[in-house]
Design an enzyme around this catalytic site. Structure first.
Site, PDB file in Angstrom:
ATOM      1  N   ARG A  16      65.952 -42.473-135.429  1.00 44.15           N
ATOM      2  CA  ARG A  16      65.169 -41.259-135.139  1.00 44.15           C
ATOM      3  C   ARG A  16      64.625 -40.616-136.414  1.00 44.15           C
ATOM      4  O   ARG A  16      64.623 -39.390-136.569  1.00 44.15           O
ATOM      5  CB  ARG A  16      66.006 -40.256-134.335  1.00 44.15           C
ATOM      6  CG  ARG A  16      66.166 -40.667-132.882  1.00 44.15           C
ATOM      7  CD  ARG A  16      66.924 -39.638-132.093  1.00 44.15           C
ATOM      8  NE  ARG A  16      68.319 -39.546-132.512  1.00 44.15           N
ATOM      9  CZ  ARG A  16      69.112 -38.512-132.302  1.00 44.15           C
ATOM     10  NH1 ARG A  16      68.664 -37.467-131.662  1.00 44.15           N
ATOM     11  NH2 ARG A  16      70.354 -38.525-132.724  1.00 44.15           N
ATOM     12  N   LYS A 117      53.928 -34.231-117.931  1.00 45.79           N
ATOM     13  CA  LYS A 117      54.502 -35.574-117.895  1.00 45.79           C
ATOM     14  C   LYS A 117      53.453 -36.678-117.878  1.00 45.79           C
ATOM     15  O   LYS A 117      52.451 -36.588-117.196  1.00 45.79           O
ATOM     16  CB  LYS A 117      55.401 -35.727-116.678  1.00 45.79           C
ATOM     17  CG  LYS A 117      56.817 -35.227-116.928  1.00 45.79           C
ATOM     18  CD  LYS A 117      57.568 -35.074-115.640  1.00 45.79           C
ATOM     19  CE  LYS A 117      57.718 -36.379-114.946  1.00 45.79           C
ATOM     20  NZ  LYS A 117      58.632 -37.328-115.616  1.00 45.79           N
ATOM     21  N   GLY A 439      72.907 -21.513-113.569  1.00 43.79           N
ATOM     22  CA  GLY A 439      74.110 -22.281-113.874  1.00 43.79           C
ATOM     23  C   GLY A 439      74.566 -22.197-115.312  1.00 43.79           C
ATOM     24  O   GLY A 439      75.675 -21.771-115.594  1.00 43.79           O
ATOM     25  N   ARG A 522      61.389 -34.660-129.828  1.00 44.13           N
ATOM     26  CA  ARG A 522      62.469 -34.668-128.835  1.00 44.13           C
ATOM     27  C   ARG A 522      62.695 -36.038-128.234  1.00 44.13           C
ATOM     28  O   ARG A 522      61.752 -36.703-127.800  1.00 44.13           O
ATOM     29  CB  ARG A 522      62.150 -33.706-127.696  1.00 44.13           C
ATOM     30  CG  ARG A 522      62.106 -32.289-128.111  1.00 44.13           C
ATOM     31  CD  ARG A 522      63.500 -31.748-128.355  1.00 44.13           C
ATOM     32  NE  ARG A 522      63.476 -30.332-128.031  1.00 44.13           N
ATOM     33  CZ  ARG A 522      64.193 -29.798-127.048  1.00 44.13           C
ATOM     34  NH1 ARG A 522      65.014 -30.517-126.336  1.00 44.13           N
ATOM     35  NH2 ARG A 522      64.104 -28.512-126.797  1.00 44.13           N
ATOM     36  N   HIS A 648      68.315 -26.185-106.678  1.00 40.09           N
ATOM     37  CA  HIS A 648      67.424 -25.590-107.666  1.00 40.09           C
ATOM     38  C   HIS A 648      66.369 -26.608-108.078  1.00 40.09           C
ATOM     39  O   HIS A 648      66.665 -27.781-108.248  1.00 40.09           O
ATOM     40  CB  HIS A 648      68.220 -25.136-108.899  1.00 40.09           C
ATOM     41  CG  HIS A 648      67.372 -24.880-110.100  1.00 40.09           C
ATOM     42  ND1 HIS A 648      66.502 -23.812-110.175  1.00 40.09           N
ATOM     43  CD2 HIS A 648      67.213 -25.568-111.261  1.00 40.09           C
ATOM     44  CE1 HIS A 648      65.863 -23.860-111.345  1.00 40.09           C
ATOM     45  NE2 HIS A 648      66.269 -24.928-112.014  1.00 40.09           N
ATOM     46  N   HIS A 701      61.950 -20.030-120.731  1.00 39.80           N
ATOM     47  CA  HIS A 701      61.553 -20.947-121.805  1.00 39.80           C
ATOM     48  C   HIS A 701      61.243 -20.255-123.117  1.00 39.80           C
ATOM     49  O   HIS A 701      60.952 -20.896-124.103  1.00 39.80           O
ATOM     50  CB  HIS A 701      60.358 -21.797-121.363  1.00 39.80           C
ATOM     51  CG  HIS A 701      60.721 -22.674-120.199  1.00 39.80           C
ATOM     52  ND1 HIS A 701      60.628 -22.244-118.902  1.00 39.80           N
ATOM     53  CD2 HIS A 701      61.219 -23.923-120.148  1.00 39.80           C
ATOM     54  CE1 HIS A 701      61.037 -23.208-118.100  1.00 39.80           C
ATOM     55  NE2 HIS A 701      61.398 -24.235-118.826  1.00 39.80           N
TER      56      HIS A 701
END
Ligand code: GLN
Ligand code: ZN
Length: 758
Positions: A16, A117, A439, A522, A648, A701
């Protein structure tokens, strides 16, 4: 002679390196020169490894500092106006990363471009923006520079570029009532200019990716491929037109007529009957690129089978015009299996990462180009490994197979309809507008540090669990203090919502270095599902039970749903996704029933990936949705009516699958809406959602703390479409990426809003 070819190689580097360099650069720990040095090394190593493996058509310009669609924006100068002030020849990277990630400095605050995406993969691309009077010019010569860079190492590459039709298709028009495809005639000259230059510098081939050919396209749009490429071929290197990810046959009628030198086919997604049809009338003068090695999974190829398929192709197509390739870019595969020294050796012998896939391609080339390899060791080992895998005890679990056979409608449905359940569940004694969260609570540095220390055996299990308990306790106390109605334990024990479950289920393995790029710096490391899935021990009971023991309020049990676990893993290729998903569902069902037995009154099963699992072609949607819904229901339906099931969802638009969401029959769904100002709710005007729903009232976010008024407005809007008896109040998604200060403030306000509405 058949040709060995690759469509793209992972960019991240074997350790990476790209991630570390980018992040150091963003933190200003290294300068631009160092960053550029680092990435030159990655590119060079990538080219060399492919060449050494025996790949003849090695790609260039498949590398990107952040994203190849963003690169294409810069090639044609599609730079949104808000970045123009950052345009400065000397500081190109400033502009580039501002478009990718936004720019904040002093009073300047420029939003990043949207990211979404890449087809049905987990890679995300930057969405190009086009305006009405959009102009294009050739503004970045990256593709030419990289071609020359590789050439300077003696490697004549095949440059890759995203084709003009896919580029426009994937972008969005930001001016009203303007058809972005009108820009086609303006953008073609830029592509022409690049192609001409590449030819001048000696490129023999260029790979033009038009992945939208895997989508449903109407006839008139399809015809644009013919006219566009007619204009592009003149003075161009030979063009290899590629598409991948789905059955291309519905577009083949036009594709075969496009004036290019070669066409690439994703054979992994092409049934034999369509391949036969394609071969029957494949143009004599074109190259046929056979995408036979799966670029998106981690399994060893079945070489004997591939050999048969290539023989079938050879019967119809001249030997000199066949290329052997991966189905798509290897961007979506982890890099090197050889680095994995902890995987069970049996299982390891079944696997193949990017470098091993290159070997498979090179082998097939040699196999067909000489007679020497008919009895090669590489082939016999491959045959042996595949056979061993088929029959391995590690994979097959008769108990699981029997359970699958016994799935009946009893397992698929709650005892009573929602209306009845709602009445029964009034025993839960929740107020109007109940408040809850999704959560997770912040995964702070100290949480991550403790986990790392535990993993490295620097602290004992006991110490680690004590720490987790104290975090959980703090979270419970905080929720009680602010008056939250339904509490969560906080998920401090979880590294990742899929990995956590995979690690405890039988049938999963984890790699050490199996990273795949998700976006920019990422990466994700998907688990590998290799065998029948079985739950040997409870997975979440301990933490839920502990949390519940700390409070009189209701604590929600918290699970990741079967579709999401499937979607975010590398899955078996020896059985259907449906079957694997149902196996996961059965394992989760046992967990749900145990949670219920332990006294948890509410259980949430997250399915954020339900939407993204939708197949690319609409004709395949129904069958997917049917088994995806069934899987959720297998996991969730066996509880008593008084137990409340939540789910969810986030990441995506849900308007077009609302009826499927309804079929899940969860008692409550919390769903992302705040980023779109509750646009989703507009669909509820027409579509009456029958069960309870918590439309996210603020965006998690960013660290921004929402105001009371904006949350109130959203909830007032929501009440227009949803009965107030069915409305929940919660954020958009889990809070693990946030810090405690903003979480505390935001949730306090959120609870106040709910109280004031009561
Ligand atoms: N329960 C998970 C969390 O809160 C859900 C995450 C998600 O939707 N991606 O983190
Ligand atoms: Zn979410």
């Amino acid at each position: 002679m058949v040709i060995s070819s690759n469509l793209g190689y992972p960019r991240i580097g074997p350790n990476r390196e790209l991630k570390w360099s980018l992040e150091s650069f963003w933190k200003k720990e290294i300068n631009e020169t160092k960053l550029l040095e680092d990435i030159s090394r990655i590119k060079k190593d990538n080219w060399i490894i492919q060449k050494k493996s025996g790949i003849q058509h090695v790609p260039s310009n498949d590398f990107s500092l952040y994203d190849h669609v963003l690169d294409t924006c810069l090639v044609v100068n599609a730079i949104p106006d808000r970045y123009k002030r950052l345009k400065n020849k000397k500081n190109f990277l400033n502009l580039y990363f501002a478009m990718a990630r936004g720019f904040q400095s002093g009073s300047i605050d420029i939003k990043a471009m949207e990211m979404t995406k890449w087809f049905d993969t987990n890679y995300h691309y930057i969405v190009p923006e086009f305006k009405n009077n959009q102009k294009f010019k050739l503004a970045s010569t990256k593709i030419i520079d990289e071609f020359l860079e590789a050439k300077s190492f003696g490697i004549l590459t095949r440059p890759v570029i995203l084709g003009p039709l896919s580029f426009l298709y994937l972008g969005k028009s930001i001016s009203n009532k303007f058809n972005k495809f009108n820009l086609l005639s303006k953008i073609i000259p830029i592509y022409k200019e690049i192609f001409t230059k590449l030819k001048k510098y000696g490129a023999e081939w260029i790979q033009v990716d038009e992945p939208i050919l895997s989508l449903d396209l109407d006839k008139s749009f399809k015809n644009k491929f013919i006219s566009t490429y007619d204009k592009l071929v003149k003075q161009s290197p030979k063009i290899l037109l590629t598409s991948y990810f789905a059955n291309v046959y519905p577009n083949y009628d036009v594709l075969r007529k496009v004036n290019v030198s070669g066409i690439h086919f994703d054979l992994i997604n092409l049934e034999t009957k369509y391949l036969t049809k394609i071969l029957a009338n494949f143009p004599k003068n074109k190259f046929f690129s056979a995408g036979i090695i799966n670029g998106r999974n981690i399994w060893k190829n079945n070489l004997s089978k591939s050999i048969e398929i290539i023989k079938q192709i050879r019967r119809k197509i001249n030997f000199e015009r066949i290329m052997i390739a991966p189905s798509c870019s290897l961007l979506h595969s982890p890099i090197d299996l050889n680095k994995e020294d902890k995987i069970d050796l049996n299982i390891k012998s079944w696997l193949s990462f990017a470098n091993q896939k290159l070997d498979e391609i090179a082998f097939l080339k040699k196999y067909f180009n000489s007679n020497l390899l008919q009895n090669s060791k590489f082939l016999s080992q491959n045959v042996k490994a595949n056979k061993q895998r088929r029959n391995s005890k590690l994979i097959h679990n008769q108990k699981v197979k029997n359970k699958i056979k016994s799935i009946s409608s009893r397992l698929l449905n709650r005892k009573n309809k929602y209306a009845n359940r709602q009445e029964i569940q009034s025993k839960l004694n929740l107020p109007l507008f109940p408040t809850t969260t999704i959560g997770s609570f912040p995964q702070t540095k100290s949480v991550r540090k403790a986990r790392l220390k535990f993993k490295r055996k620097e602290i004992s299990k006991n110490t680690y669990e004590k720490f987790l308990k104290s975090e959980t306790k703090k979270a419970i106390k905080f929720q009680e203090k602010i008056g939250m109605d339904v509490l969560v334990h906080g998920e401090f024990e979880r590294n990742d919502m899929v990995e956590y479950f995979g690690e405890q289920l039988h049938g999963f393995i984890f790699t050490k270095f199996g990273w795949v790029q998700s976006y920019g710096s990422r990466c994700v490391k998907p688990p590998i599902i290799y065998g029948d899935i079985n739950r040997n021990t409870p997975m979440t009971i301990k933490w839920s039970k502990y949390a519940q023991s700390l409070t009189k309020k209701i604590v929600k049990g918290m699970l990741t749903g079967p579709v999401t676990i499937l979607q975010w893993s590398f899955v078996r290729d020896d059985q259907s996704r449906e079957l694997t998903c149902k196996q996961i569902a059965l394992a989760l069902r046992e967990e749900v029933l145990d949670l219920e037995k332990m006294g948890l009154k509410i259980i949430q099963i997250d399915e954020p990936a339900l939407r993204e699992g939708l197949p690319l072609r609409k004709s395949d949607w129904n069958s997917y949705l049917n088994w995806a819904i069934d899987s959720f229901k297998i996991a969730s339906s066996s509880v008593k009516d008084e137990t409340q099931i939540h789910t969810h969802m986030c990441y995506g638009e849900f308007d077009d699958i609302l009826d499927s969401i309804e079929k899940l029959d969860a008692d409550v769904i919390s769903i992302e809406t705040s980023r779109s100002n509750m646009e989703l709710l507009d669909s509820f005007k027409i579509y009456k959602y029958p069960n309870s729903i918590g439309p996210g009232v603020y965006d998690i976010h960013s660290p921004r703390v929402p105001t009371i008024n904006e949350m109130k407005d959203l909830l007032n809007k929501a009440q227009k479409y949803i009965d107030k008896e069915k409305l929940w109040v919660n954020p958009d998604c889990g809070l693990k990426t946030r810090g405690w200060p903003e979480v505390k403030q935001s949730l306090k306000s959120m609870v106040l809003v709910a109280k004031s509405l009561r």
